[in-house]
Design a protein around this motif. Structure first.
Motif, PDB file in Angstrom:
ATOM      1  N   LYS A 121       0.836  -1.201   0.000  1.00  0.00           N
ATOM      2  CA  LYS A 121       0.000   0.000   0.000  1.00  0.00           C
ATOM      3  C   LYS A 121       0.873   1.254   0.000  1.00  0.00           C
ATOM      4  O   LYS A 121       0.674   2.167  -0.802  1.00  0.00           O
ATOM      5  N   HIS A 122       1.861   1.288   0.883  1.00  0.00           N
ATOM      6  CA  HIS A 122       2.733   2.455   0.974  1.00  0.00           C
ATOM      7  C   HIS A 122       3.542   2.639  -0.307  1.00  0.00           C
ATOM      8  O   HIS A 122       3.638   3.756  -0.832  1.00  0.00           O
ATOM      9  N   VAL A 123       4.113   1.562  -0.799  1.00  0.00           N
ATOM     10  CA  VAL A 123       4.918   1.635  -2.020  1.00  0.00           C
ATOM     11  C   VAL A 123       4.066   2.115  -3.198  1.00  0.00           C
ATOM     12  O   VAL A 123       4.491   2.971  -3.976  1.00  0.00           O
ATOM     13  N   ALA A 124       2.851   1.605  -3.328  1.00  0.00           N
ATOM     14  CA  ALA A 124       1.968   2.046  -4.412  1.00  0.00           C
ATOM     15  C   ALA A 124       1.673   3.536  -4.293  1.00  0.00           C
ATOM     16  O   ALA A 124       1.632   4.249  -5.300  1.00  0.00           O
ATOM     17  N   HIS A 125       1.492   4.022  -3.070  1.00  0.00           N
ATOM     18  CA  HIS A 125       1.248   5.455  -2.891  1.00  0.00           C
ATOM     19  C   HIS A 125       2.469   6.292  -3.284  1.00  0.00           C
ATOM     20  O   HIS A 125       2.328   7.359  -3.884  1.00  0.00           O
ATOM     21  N   VAL A 126       3.672   5.821  -2.960  1.00  0.00           N
ATOM     22  CA  VAL A 126       4.888   6.561  -3.334  1.00  0.00           C
ATOM     23  C   VAL A 126       5.050   6.570  -4.851  1.00  0.00           C
ATOM     24  O   VAL A 126       5.353   7.612  -5.446  1.00  0.00           O
ATOM     25  N   LEU A 127       4.842   5.428  -5.500  1.00  0.00           N
ATOM     26  CA  LEU A 127       4.946   5.374  -6.960  1.00  0.00           C
ATOM     27  C   LEU A 127       3.899   6.275  -7.609  1.00  0.00           C
ATOM     28  O   LEU A 127       4.199   6.994  -8.570  1.00  0.00           O
ATOM     29  N   ALA A 128       2.687   6.266  -7.086  1.00  0.00           N
ATOM     30  CA  ALA A 128       1.642   7.150  -7.619  1.00  0.00           C
ATOM     31  C   ALA A 128       2.038   8.614  -7.435  1.00  0.00           C
ATOM     32  O   ALA A 128       1.763   9.449  -8.300  1.00  0.00           O
ATOM     33  N   GLU A 129       2.703   8.924  -6.337  1.00  0.00           N
ATOM     34  CA  GLU A 129       3.169  10.294  -6.098  1.00  0.00           C
ATOM     35  C   GLU A 129       4.192  10.713  -7.152  1.00  0.00           C
ATOM     36  O   GLU A 129       4.153  11.838  -7.652  1.00  0.00           O
ATOM     37  N   LEU A 130       5.108   9.810  -7.511  1.00  0.00           N
ATOM     38  CA  LEU A 130       6.083  10.123  -8.564  1.00  0.00           C
ATOM     39  C   LEU A 130       5.364  10.485  -9.857  1.00  0.00           C
ATOM     40  O   LEU A 130       5.774  11.386 -10.575  1.00  0.00           O
ATOM     41  N   TRP A 131       4.300   9.764 -10.158  1.00  0.00           N
ATOM     42  CA  TRP A 131       3.551   9.964 -11.396  1.00  0.00           C
ATOM     43  C   TRP A 131       2.482  11.037 -11.274  1.00  0.00           C
ATOM     44  O   TRP A 131       1.842  11.372 -12.273  1.00  0.00           O
ATOM     45  N   VAL A 186      -5.548  -9.702  -6.291  1.00  0.00           N
ATOM     46  CA  VAL A 186      -4.562 -10.322  -5.408  1.00  0.00           C
ATOM     47  C   VAL A 186      -4.712  -9.718  -4.013  1.00  0.00           C
ATOM     48  O   VAL A 186      -4.508  -8.505  -3.831  1.00  0.00           O
ATOM     49  N   SER A 187      -5.040 -10.524  -3.059  1.00  0.00           N
ATOM     50  CA  SER A 187      -5.243 -10.058  -1.690  1.00  0.00           C
ATOM     51  C   SER A 187      -3.998  -9.345  -1.164  1.00  0.00           C
ATOM     52  O   SER A 187      -2.884  -9.853  -1.287  1.00  0.00           O
ATOM     53  N   GLY A 188      -4.191  -8.147  -0.625  1.00  0.00           N
ATOM     54  CA  GLY A 188      -3.087  -7.375  -0.059  1.00  0.00           C
ATOM     55  C   GLY A 188      -2.286  -6.580  -1.070  1.00  0.00           C
ATOM     56  O   GLY A 188      -1.356  -5.872  -0.702  1.00  0.00           O
ATOM     57  N   ALA A 189      -2.625  -6.697  -2.353  1.00  0.00           N
ATOM     58  CA  ALA A 189      -1.888  -5.993  -3.398  1.00  0.00           C
ATOM     59  C   ALA A 189      -2.517  -4.628  -3.667  1.00  0.00           C
ATOM     60  O   ALA A 189      -3.695  -4.399  -3.414  1.00  0.00           O
ATOM     61  N   TRP A 190      -1.697  -3.719  -4.187  1.00  0.00           N
ATOM     62  CA  TRP A 190      -2.123  -2.373  -4.571  1.00  0.00           C
ATOM     63  C   TRP A 190      -1.591  -2.089  -5.961  1.00  0.00           C
ATOM     64  O   TRP A 190      -0.666  -2.755  -6.420  1.00  0.00           O
ATOM     65  N   ILE A 191      -2.166  -1.089  -6.606  1.00  0.00           N
ATOM     66  CA  ILE A 191      -1.678  -0.665  -7.916  1.00  0.00           C
ATOM     67  C   ILE A 191      -1.482   0.848  -7.912  1.00  0.00           C
ATOM     68  O   ILE A 191      -2.325   1.589  -7.412  1.00  0.00           O
ATOM     69  N   ALA A 192      -0.330   1.289  -8.420  1.00  0.00           N
ATOM     70  CA  ALA A 192      -0.059   2.708  -8.657  1.00  0.00           C
ATOM     71  C   ALA A 192      -0.432   2.976 -10.103  1.00  0.00           C
ATOM     72  O   ALA A 192       0.080   2.315 -11.008  1.00  0.00           O
ATOM     73  N   MET A 193      -1.326   3.926 -10.307  1.00  0.00           N
ATOM     74  CA  MET A 193      -1.768   4.249 -11.655  1.00  0.00           C
ATOM     75  C   MET A 193      -1.293   5.654 -12.020  1.00  0.00           C
ATOM     76  O   MET A 193      -1.423   6.587 -11.224  1.00  0.00           O
ATOM     77  N   ALA A 194      -0.726   5.771 -13.223  1.00  0.00           N
ATOM     78  CA  ALA A 194      -0.189   7.052 -13.665  1.00  0.00           C
ATOM     79  C   ALA A 194      -1.293   8.036 -14.030  1.00  0.00           C
ATOM     80  O   ALA A 194      -1.089   9.243 -13.966  1.00  0.00           O
ATOM     81  N   GLY A 195      -2.432   7.528 -14.450  1.00  0.00           N
ATOM     82  CA  GLY A 195      -3.494   8.419 -14.907  1.00  0.00           C
ATOM     83  C   GLY A 195      -3.260   8.934 -16.315  1.00  0.00           C
ATOM     84  O   GLY A 195      -3.827   9.944 -16.702  1.00  0.00           O
ATOM     85  N   ASP A 196      -2.416   8.228 -17.074  1.00  0.00           N
ATOM     86  CA  ASP A 196      -2.135   8.654 -18.453  1.00  0.00           C
ATOM     87  C   ASP A 196      -3.088   7.969 -19.426  1.00  0.00           C
ATOM     88  O   ASP A 196      -3.901   7.120 -19.038  1.00  0.00           O
ATOM     89  N   VAL A 197      -2.980   8.321 -20.696  1.00  0.00           N
ATOM     90  CA  VAL A 197      -3.886   7.784 -21.706  1.00  0.00           C
ATOM     91  C   VAL A 197      -3.657   6.297 -21.976  1.00  0.00           C
ATOM     92  O   VAL A 197      -4.540   5.625 -22.514  1.00  0.00           O
ATOM     93  N   ARG A 198      -2.481   5.767 -21.618  1.00  0.00           N
ATOM     94  CA  ARG A 198      -2.181   4.355 -21.841  1.00  0.00           C
ATOM     95  C   ARG A 198      -2.664   3.461 -20.705  1.00  0.00           C
ATOM     96  O   ARG A 198      -2.631   2.249 -20.826  1.00  0.00           O
ATOM     97  N   GLY A 199      -3.045   4.052 -19.574  1.00  0.00           N
ATOM     98  CA  GLY A 199      -3.429   3.234 -18.425  1.00  0.00           C
ATOM     99  C   GLY A 199      -2.233   2.626 -17.716  1.00  0.00           C
ATOM    100  O   GLY A 199      -2.327   1.554 -17.111  1.00  0.00           O
ATOM    101  N   SER A 200      -1.086   3.303 -17.760  1.00  0.00           N
ATOM    102  CA  SER A 200       0.142   2.786 -17.155  1.00  0.00           C
ATOM    103  C   SER A 200      -0.042   2.535 -15.663  1.00  0.00           C
ATOM    104  O   SER A 200      -0.632   3.353 -14.957  1.00  0.00           O
ATOM    105  N   GLY A 201       0.495   1.405 -15.204  1.00  0.00           N
ATOM    106  CA  GLY A 201       0.394   1.091 -13.790  1.00  0.00           C
ATOM    107  C   GLY A 201       1.483   0.148 -13.338  1.00  0.00           C
ATOM    108  O   GLY A 201       2.100  -0.557 -14.140  1.00  0.00           O
ATOM    109  N   ILE A 202       1.704   0.154 -12.022  1.00  0.00           N
ATOM    110  CA  ILE A 202       2.611  -0.802 -11.397  1.00  0.00           C
ATOM    111  C   ILE A 202       1.840  -1.473 -10.272  1.00  0.00           C
ATOM    112  O   ILE A 202       1.420  -0.824  -9.317  1.00  0.00           O
ATOM    113  N   GLU A 203       1.636  -2.789 -10.419  1.00  0.00           N
ATOM    114  CA  GLU A 203       0.997  -3.574  -9.375  1.00  0.00           C
ATOM    115  C   GLU A 203       2.058  -3.883  -8.324  1.00  0.00           C
ATOM    116  O   GLU A 203       3.188  -4.221  -8.663  1.00  0.00           O
TER     117      GLU A 203
END
Length: 155
Positions: A13-23, A33-50
């Motif tokens: 959760k924390h790591v996803a929030h930091v990655l989302a902050e970069l983007w 996936v239980s306990g997993a988070w995704i950082a989403m860039a919010g770009d037109v491609r739907g870029s993300g890091i699970e």
């Protein structure tokens, strides 16, 4: 083009929030996936890091079912997996985020072709962060033709 990728972390959760902050994007729970988070860039491609919990690995599903997960008893701290991501923040902003988190961050040259900021998630997984300036150099030197030329100079 890679649209999304996954990494593991002690605190997804924390790591996803930091990655989302970069983007300048958003972090959300990753329901499959239980306990997993995704950082989403919010770009037109739907870029993300699970971001999966450490020790959770993907395995093929049974028959026609989608993937499943399993636990790894002794997950490695380091691995070969790393990502390069675009970031519109300045280098000092990126380094300030890493410093706040207590994570290693260092600007490095990749053979004089382009620079990256090695941004070490939880000091164990490397994300190469490229500022707008670094992205121009990366794109100029990372074509198939440029790699062929570089290999030719190494031979």
């Amino acid at each position: 083009m890679i649209l999304h990728a996954s990494i593991s972390a002690t605190d997804p959760k924390h790591v996803a929030h930091v990655l989302a902050e970069l983007w300048e994007g958003e972090a959300l729970p990753f329901a499959p996936v239980s306990g997993a988070w995704i950082a989403m860039a919010g770009d037109v491609r739907g870029s993300g890091i699970e971001v999966y919990p450490n020790g959770r690995a993907l395995i093929p599903g049974a028959d026609d079912a989608m993937f499943d997960t399993t636990e790894i008893e002794h997950p490695p701290r380091y691995g070969a997996t790393h990502l390069a991501i675009q970031c519109h923040r300045r280098q000092d902003e990126i380094e300030a985020i890493a410093q706040r988190e207590g994570w290693r961050s260092v600007r490095c040259s990749r053979g004089g072709m382009f620079d990256v900021i090695e941004f070490w998630i939880e000091n164990s997984t490397m994300i190469e962060v490229l500022t707008s300036e670094m992205q121009r150099d990366y794109q100029a030197t990372s074509s198939i033709e440029a790699w062929r030329e570089a290999i030719g100079h190494m031979a």
